[in-house]
Design a protein around this motif. Structure first.
Motif, PDB file in Angstrom:
ATOM      1  N   ALA A   1      52.863 -54.804 -26.522  1.00 40.18           N
ATOM      2  CA  ALA A   1      53.443 -54.016 -27.609  1.00 40.18           C
ATOM      3  C   ALA A   1      53.338 -54.713 -28.959  1.00 40.18           C
ATOM      4  CB  ALA A   1      54.909 -53.694 -27.294  1.00 40.18           C
ATOM      5  N   ASP A   2      53.230 -56.064 -28.951  1.00 39.72           N
ATOM      6  CA  ASP A   2      53.128 -56.792 -30.217  1.00 39.72           C
ATOM      7  C   ASP A   2      51.693 -56.914 -30.711  1.00 39.72           C
ATOM      8  OD1 ASP A   2      52.072 -58.663 -28.481  1.00 39.72           O
ATOM      9  OD2 ASP A   2      53.651 -60.145 -28.758  1.00 39.72           O
ATOM     10  N   GLY A   3      50.724 -56.331 -29.974  1.00 38.58           N
ATOM     11  CA  GLY A   3      49.339 -56.346 -30.418  1.00 38.58           C
ATOM     12  C   GLY A   3      48.498 -57.463 -29.851  1.00 38.58           C
ATOM     13  N   VAL A   4      49.054 -58.311 -28.989  1.00 40.37           N
ATOM     14  CA  VAL A   4      48.305 -59.428 -28.412  1.00 40.37           C
ATOM     15  C   VAL A   4      47.728 -58.998 -27.066  1.00 40.37           C
ATOM     16  CG1 VAL A   4      48.401 -61.831 -27.630  1.00 40.37           C
ATOM     17  CG2 VAL A   4      49.795 -61.084 -29.580  1.00 40.37           C
ATOM     18  N   GLN A   5      46.440 -59.308 -26.835  1.00 41.16           N
ATOM     19  CA  GLN A   5      45.799 -58.963 -25.567  1.00 41.16           C
ATOM     20  C   GLN A   5      46.477 -59.719 -24.430  1.00 41.16           C
ATOM     21  OE1 GLN A   5      43.508 -60.544 -23.282  1.00 41.16           O
ATOM     22  NE2 GLN A   5      42.805 -58.666 -22.307  1.00 41.16           N
ATOM     23  N   LYS A   6      46.695 -59.073 -23.313  1.00 39.29           N
ATOM     24  CA  LYS A   6      47.636 -59.556 -22.302  1.00 39.29           C
ATOM     25  C   LYS A   6      47.177 -60.794 -21.537  1.00 39.29           C
ATOM     26  CE  LYS A   6      46.214 -56.437 -18.536  1.00 39.29           C
ATOM     27  NZ  LYS A   6      46.711 -55.364 -17.652  1.00 39.29           N
ATOM     28  N   GLU A   7      45.904 -61.185 -21.688  1.00 42.34           N
ATOM     29  CA  GLU A   7      45.481 -62.431 -21.055  1.00 42.34           C
ATOM     30  C   GLU A   7      45.921 -63.656 -21.855  1.00 42.34           C
ATOM     31  OE1 GLU A   7      41.353 -61.826 -18.951  1.00 42.34           O
ATOM     32  OE2 GLU A   7      41.594 -60.296 -20.493  1.00 42.34           O
ATOM     33  N   LEU A   8      46.452 -63.401 -23.051  1.00 42.77           N
ATOM     34  CA  LEU A   8      47.052 -64.428 -23.907  1.00 42.77           C
ATOM     35  C   LEU A   8      46.083 -65.558 -24.241  1.00 42.77           C
ATOM     36  CD1 LEU A   8      50.705 -64.665 -22.489  1.00 42.77           C
ATOM     37  CD2 LEU A   8      49.740 -63.107 -24.174  1.00 42.77           C
ATOM     38  N   SER A   9      44.827 -65.197 -24.412  1.00 43.38           N
ATOM     39  CA  SER A   9      43.803 -66.125 -24.891  1.00 43.38           C
ATOM     40  C   SER A   9      43.372 -65.662 -26.269  1.00 43.38           C
ATOM     41  CB  SER A   9      42.604 -66.140 -23.939  1.00 43.38           C
ATOM     42  OG  SER A   9      41.436 -66.594 -24.587  1.00 43.38           O
ATOM     43  N   THR A  10      43.434 -66.548 -27.259  1.00 49.49           N
ATOM     44  CA  THR A  10      43.022 -66.156 -28.603  1.00 49.49           C
ATOM     45  C   THR A  10      41.556 -65.733 -28.631  1.00 49.49           C
ATOM     46  OG1 THR A  10      42.740 -68.536 -29.006  1.00 49.49           O
ATOM     47  CG2 THR A  10      44.719 -67.499 -29.900  1.00 49.49           C
ATOM     48  N   ASP A  11      40.724 -66.381 -27.834  1.00 53.05           N
ATOM     49  CA  ASP A  11      39.307 -66.044 -27.789  1.00 53.05           C
ATOM     50  C   ASP A  11      39.080 -64.681 -27.124  1.00 53.05           C
ATOM     51  OD1 ASP A  11      36.732 -66.731 -28.541  1.00 53.05           O
ATOM     52  OD2 ASP A  11      36.282 -67.780 -26.684  1.00 53.05           O
ATOM     53  N   TYR A  12      39.689 -64.461 -25.977  1.00 53.90           N
ATOM     54  CA  TYR A  12      39.490 -63.190 -25.276  1.00 53.90           C
ATOM     55  C   TYR A  12      40.179 -62.032 -25.999  1.00 53.90           C
ATOM     56  CZ  TYR A  12      37.072 -65.372 -21.412  1.00 53.90           C
ATOM     57  OH  TYR A  12      36.133 -66.038 -20.660  1.00 53.90           O
ATOM     58  N   HIS A  13      41.229 -62.310 -26.750  1.00 53.29           N
ATOM     59  CA  HIS A  13      41.821 -61.273 -27.602  1.00 53.29           C
ATOM     60  C   HIS A  13      40.744 -60.685 -28.509  1.00 53.29           C
ATOM     61  CE1 HIS A  13      44.883 -59.389 -30.282  1.00 53.29           C
ATOM     62  NE2 HIS A  13      43.995 -59.681 -31.216  1.00 53.29           N
ATOM     63  N   HIS A  14      39.938 -61.561 -29.087  1.00 48.93           N
ATOM     64  CA  HIS A  14      38.923 -61.091 -30.020  1.00 48.93           C
ATOM     65  C   HIS A  14      37.695 -60.532 -29.307  1.00 48.93           C
ATOM     66  CE1 HIS A  14      41.504 -63.399 -32.719  1.00 48.93           C
ATOM     67  NE2 HIS A  14      41.033 -62.608 -33.660  1.00 48.93           N
ATOM     68  N   THR A  15      37.435 -60.987 -28.092  1.00 51.70           N
ATOM     69  CA  THR A  15      36.382 -60.359 -27.293  1.00 51.70           C
ATOM     70  C   THR A  15      36.720 -58.890 -27.049  1.00 51.70           C
ATOM     71  OG1 THR A  15      35.752 -62.418 -26.184  1.00 51.70           O
ATOM     72  CG2 THR A  15      35.246 -60.369 -25.035  1.00 51.70           C
ATOM     73  N   VAL A  16      37.950 -58.643 -26.651  1.00 49.32           N
ATOM     74  CA  VAL A  16      38.395 -57.267 -26.408  1.00 49.32           C
ATOM     75  C   VAL A  16      38.397 -56.471 -27.709  1.00 49.32           C
ATOM     76  CG1 VAL A  16      40.390 -55.876 -25.721  1.00 49.32           C
ATOM     77  CG2 VAL A  16      39.717 -57.861 -24.356  1.00 49.32           C
ATOM     78  N   LEU A  17      38.931 -57.066 -28.761  1.00 46.38           N
ATOM     79  CA  LEU A  17      38.972 -56.388 -30.054  1.00 46.38           C
ATOM     80  C   LEU A  17      37.564 -56.021 -30.522  1.00 46.38           C
ATOM     81  CD1 LEU A  17      40.608 -55.442 -32.505  1.00 46.38           C
ATOM     82  CD2 LEU A  17      40.495 -57.777 -33.394  1.00 46.38           C
ATOM     83  N   LYS A  18      36.621 -56.937 -30.328  1.00 43.15           N
ATOM     84  CA  LYS A  18      35.240 -56.682 -30.731  1.00 43.15           C
ATOM     85  C   LYS A  18      34.668 -55.467 -30.006  1.00 43.15           C
ATOM     86  CE  LYS A  18      30.663 -58.876 -30.857  1.00 43.15           C
ATOM     87  NZ  LYS A  18      29.910 -60.121 -30.577  1.00 43.15           N
ATOM     88  N   ASN A  19      34.932 -55.348 -28.709  1.00 43.64           N
ATOM     89  CA  ASN A  19      34.387 -54.231 -27.952  1.00 43.64           C
ATOM     90  C   ASN A  19      35.039 -52.908 -28.340  1.00 43.64           C
ATOM     91  OD1 ASN A  19      32.350 -54.939 -25.601  1.00 43.64           O
ATOM     92  ND2 ASN A  19      33.701 -56.691 -25.874  1.00 43.64           N
ATOM     93  N   PHE A  20      36.320 -52.910 -28.620  1.00 45.16           N
ATOM     94  CA  PHE A  20      36.950 -51.674 -29.073  1.00 45.16           C
ATOM     95  C   PHE A  20      36.464 -51.292 -30.473  1.00 45.16           C
ATOM     96  CE2 PHE A  20      40.283 -52.429 -25.764  1.00 45.16           C
ATOM     97  CZ  PHE A  20      40.122 -51.213 -25.122  1.00 45.16           C
ATOM     98  N   LEU A  21      36.200 -52.292 -31.315  1.00 40.54           N
ATOM     99  CA  LEU A  21      35.656 -51.994 -32.642  1.00 40.54           C
ATOM    100  C   LEU A  21      34.236 -51.434 -32.539  1.00 40.54           C
ATOM    101  CD1 LEU A  21      36.992 -55.036 -34.688  1.00 40.54           C
ATOM    102  CD2 LEU A  21      37.640 -52.636 -34.980  1.00 40.54           C
ATOM    103  N   ARG A  22      33.462 -51.898 -31.556  1.00 38.53           N
ATOM    104  CA  ARG A  22      32.132 -51.326 -31.316  1.00 38.53           C
ATOM    105  C   ARG A  22      32.249 -49.841 -30.964  1.00 38.53           C
ATOM    106  NH1 ARG A  22      27.784 -54.789 -29.936  1.00 38.53           N
ATOM    107  NH2 ARG A  22      27.022 -53.204 -28.497  1.00 38.53           N
TER     108      ARG A  22
END
Length: 710
Positions: free
Chosen positions: A241-262
């Motif tokens: 709910a706070d916007g952080v990807q649930k695996e709690l990895s700063t790197d994988y947060h942005h991996t997921v964000l990158k794919n949704f932005l694609r």
């Protein structure tokens, strides 16, 4: 220039495959087109429905040269494969190497080298690699996310070789085999999705991309409907709910964000509507990214991941999700407006970022601390790092998370490097009895998980304070850590460790390599600790606490590690034990510092184990001398405390005095009463309050603050 070892596509690629005929592969009228007509159609198709293509450069020619000789450097490990090599054989002991081979990231270098040079050899090589892969490898080899990554890379290269090009290496037979394979792989993904996590996001993004870019394929309509439905569900499931990807990895947060932005960009380019909640979740994910990036533009590698900067990704996001805060961070404060909060708690993940003012100039000089007060996170990417932190100032990372280094374990290694970087000792927290916070065996955590939570967070213009707690099933000790950011200047970290029996406690501070000057120990008058370039780490001298500088490691990227120093403080005993550490970053000249512990007494419950600590901190810099007094209580219920010349009922108190003994600054949290040097400043308030006072020409004494609070 070397030519590829296997270039020609032979006719056996499609033979014996009932799904490969055009009728099953393509929708009308394309199913009746001749192979030559199909090739012409795909060459002549507009390319404005795909991401903008970057031009190739000379560096891509250099990067592609080894690939022409079947030499692949993946995860910093190089292997030269033979002619007509076996795709199913792994020449490395690390499975990650084979995974990267099948992901085809190197196809980008071939495509860009072709774009730059026009040399057909690069296209020949790509065709040969893709063609031999299609012949040898079944759908889903290794796992589904590898398929998703490969599809992304194949489609990127395709757009350099086919639409708007007259690439001679691409013939009609190869194109049909290619189209059949991408449809087959996309259908495989739709039926074999990873249940959740960043892999599922990658896979759904790939399905969406195939479906939207190739409407001629017979399965595209079905795949597009499936992807649209599943993407929104996955988006909601993947982010807290706070916007952080649930695996709690700063790197994988942005991996997921990158794919949704694609997905967002492709949908926009192709006129496909996405549901409104899609954008709302992405905007929250971007908020975390804004705060998580250090002032120098880099991101701490919390849990699995490399040291990266994702500012270029945020630049792409800004086109679709413009905001003053995003523009401010991207321009390093030159455009837009700073975020509304200086420091920020992301409550669901337990991540907390404490930092100096956004208006700091130069922008990169800002002080920054990332506090991990969350659980391990979903999946296997979590490290055993509860209550760890990373800290930066003046354009440098000064206390670091060492990174991940590898996912691989091998019995022949002297050290289990996966565990060495994942374990508690590899993080800036307290290790108890030499045990990880979580049991570990053969890659995976074993047994019940530890738990961390934020007890208190307070942030205003005067100070930041966060109080967290960690409990592990591996020992009976209650670990509480609070961090106070004083005067927009330095941090005080207080660790309280409560156990019934005797335990050994080791507190670690991992330092980055290399230091430009030797580590200098503080003298006994100053305290116990070290002076480093841009940072002092100091504790009050205590006979029961031993300090050591040990050897450790730092891994900025997968497969790479550098020797790095680790500062540790240790003690042993039963009952309540504590560490209080001052982290003082400085730009040029180190201040003269002195740290002393202050005895604390508690009037109401003198027999209760003391859960309150106080320090005296003297700071001498050019032209200024300050005497700071800091007190913190980790008790939930109020009590009256005495230390130095102060009597108070408070959770937190910080008092700064000048050479004349005048109070120039005072901050307090959950305070009910206060007396300093025999003068009552607050007396029995009806409810606890937060105080923030600084002396100024218009506010020369604290009396008005006390009156308002009373």
């Amino acid at each position: 220039m070397m030519k590829p070892e296997f270039r020609a596509m032979d006719s056996s690629i499609l033979s014996g495959n009932p799904g490969a005929d055009k009728a099953a592969l393509l929708l009308p009228p394309f199913d009746t087109c001749s192979p030559a007509e199909l090739l012409a159609h795909f060459r002549q198709r507009a390319v404005d429905n795909y991401f903008p293509l970057k031009p190739g450069k000379a560096k891509h020619v250099a990067s592609a040269a080894p690939i022409l000789d079947n030499e692949f450097t993946l995860n910093n490990e190089t292997h030269r494969l033979g002619n007509g090599f076996d795709w199913l054989h792994n020449p490395s002991a690390d499975l990650e190497w084979l995974i990267l081979l099948h992901k085809f990231y190197y196809a980008r270098d071939l495509a860009l080298a072709y774009d730059y040079s026009g040399d057909e050899g690069y296209a020949d090589n790509w065709v040969a690699l893709v063609g031999s892969w299609i012949k040898q490898v079944p759908d889903g080899f290794v796992n589904s996310q590898v398929t998703g990554r490969r599809l992304q890379q194949w489609l990127l290269a395709y757009h350099y070789f086919v639409p708007g090009r007259d690439c001679q290496a691409i013939n009609a037979e190869f194109l049909l085999a290619f189209l059949h394979s991408i449809q087959s792989q996309a259908l495989f993904l739709s039926r074999n999705l990873t249940p959740e996590g960043n892999h599922r996001t990658i896979e759904l993004s790939a399905i969406f991309t195939v479906a939207i870019l190739f409407p001629e394929l017979s399965a595209s309509a079905e795949l597009l409907t499936f992807a649209q439905s599943e993407l929104l569900a996955n988006l909601r499931q993947d982010f807290l709910a706070d916007g952080v990807q649930k695996e709690l990895s700063t790197d994988y947060h942005h991996t997921v964000l990158k794919n949704f932005l694609r997905v967002r960009e492709l949908a926009d380019l192709n006129g496909v509507n996405l549901p409104e909640p899609f954008d709302a979740v992405i905007e929250k994910a971007l908020e975390f990214s804004i705060y998580a990036h250090k002032p120098d533009g880099w991101l701490p590698a919390i849990n699995d991941g490399d040291v990266n900067s994702y500012l270029s990704l945020l630049g792409k996001a800004e086109r679709y999700y413009p905001s003053d805060a995003l523009r401010y961070v991207l321009s390093q404060g030159k455009q837009g407006q700073p975020p509304t909060q200086r420091s920020r708690l992301f409550a669901d993940s337990g991540y907390c970022i404490l930092r100096s003012d956004w208006a700091e100039r130069p922008y990169a000089d800002g002080r920054y601390l990332f506090f991990d007060c969350g659980d391990l996170g979903f999946g296997s990417h979590g490290h055993y790092d509860l209550l760890s932190f990373e800290m930066a100032a003046f354009g440098r990372s000064l206390i670091v998370d060492p990174g991940r280094y590898t996912y691989h374990e091998h019995p022949s290694d002297d050290v289990n490097w996966r565990h060495a970087f994942k374990g508690t000792a590899a993080h800036n927290t307290v290790m108890i009895d030499g045990k990880d916070q979580m049991a570990y065996q053969c890659h995976e955590p074993v047994g019940p998980q530890p738990h961390a939570a934020v007890i208190r967070f307070e942030s205003n213009q005067g100070f930041d304070f966060v109080h967290g707690r960690a409990l592990s099933p591996r020992y009976e000790v209650d670990h509480q850590r609070s961090i106070f950011y004083a005067e927009n200047e330095y941090w005080i970290i207080s660790d309280l460790l409560s156990g019934c029996t005797s335990h050994r406690y080791q507190q670690f501070f991992h330092l980055p390599p290399p230091w430009s000057a030797p580590i200098q120990s503080l003298n006994n008058r100053q305290g116990q600790g070290v002076c480093l370039p841009n940072l002092i780490i100091a504790q009050a001298p205590r006979a029961e606490v031993a300090m050591r500088i040990e050897s450790g490691w730092f891994s900025p990227e997968y497969g790479v590690k550098h020797a790095a120093p680790v500062l540790s403080f240790s003690q042993e005993g039963d009952g309540t034990r504590w560490f209080q550490t001052v982290l003082y970053p400085y730009r040029d000249d180190a201040p003269d510092i002195r740290i002393d512990s202050l005895p604390v007494s508690q009037s109401q419950h003198p027999a209760t184990p003391m859960q309150a600590m106080a320090l005296s901190i003297t700071l001498k810099t050019t032209g200024t001398v300050y005497s700071d007094c800091f007190f913190v209580s980790h008790l939930n219920e109020p009590a009256e405390y005495r230390f130095a010349d102060i009597v108070c009922r408070a959770r937190l108190l910080f008092v700064r005095r000048n050479l004349l003994g005048e109070i120039v600054s005072l901050q307090a949290d959950a305070i009910e009463s206060l007396s300093i040097a025999g003068r009552t400043l607050l007396d029995s308030l009806d409810k606890p309050v937060t105080l923030n006072y600084r002396q100024s020409p218009t506010n020369p004494t604290p009396s008005a603050v006390w009156e308002r609070a009373a």
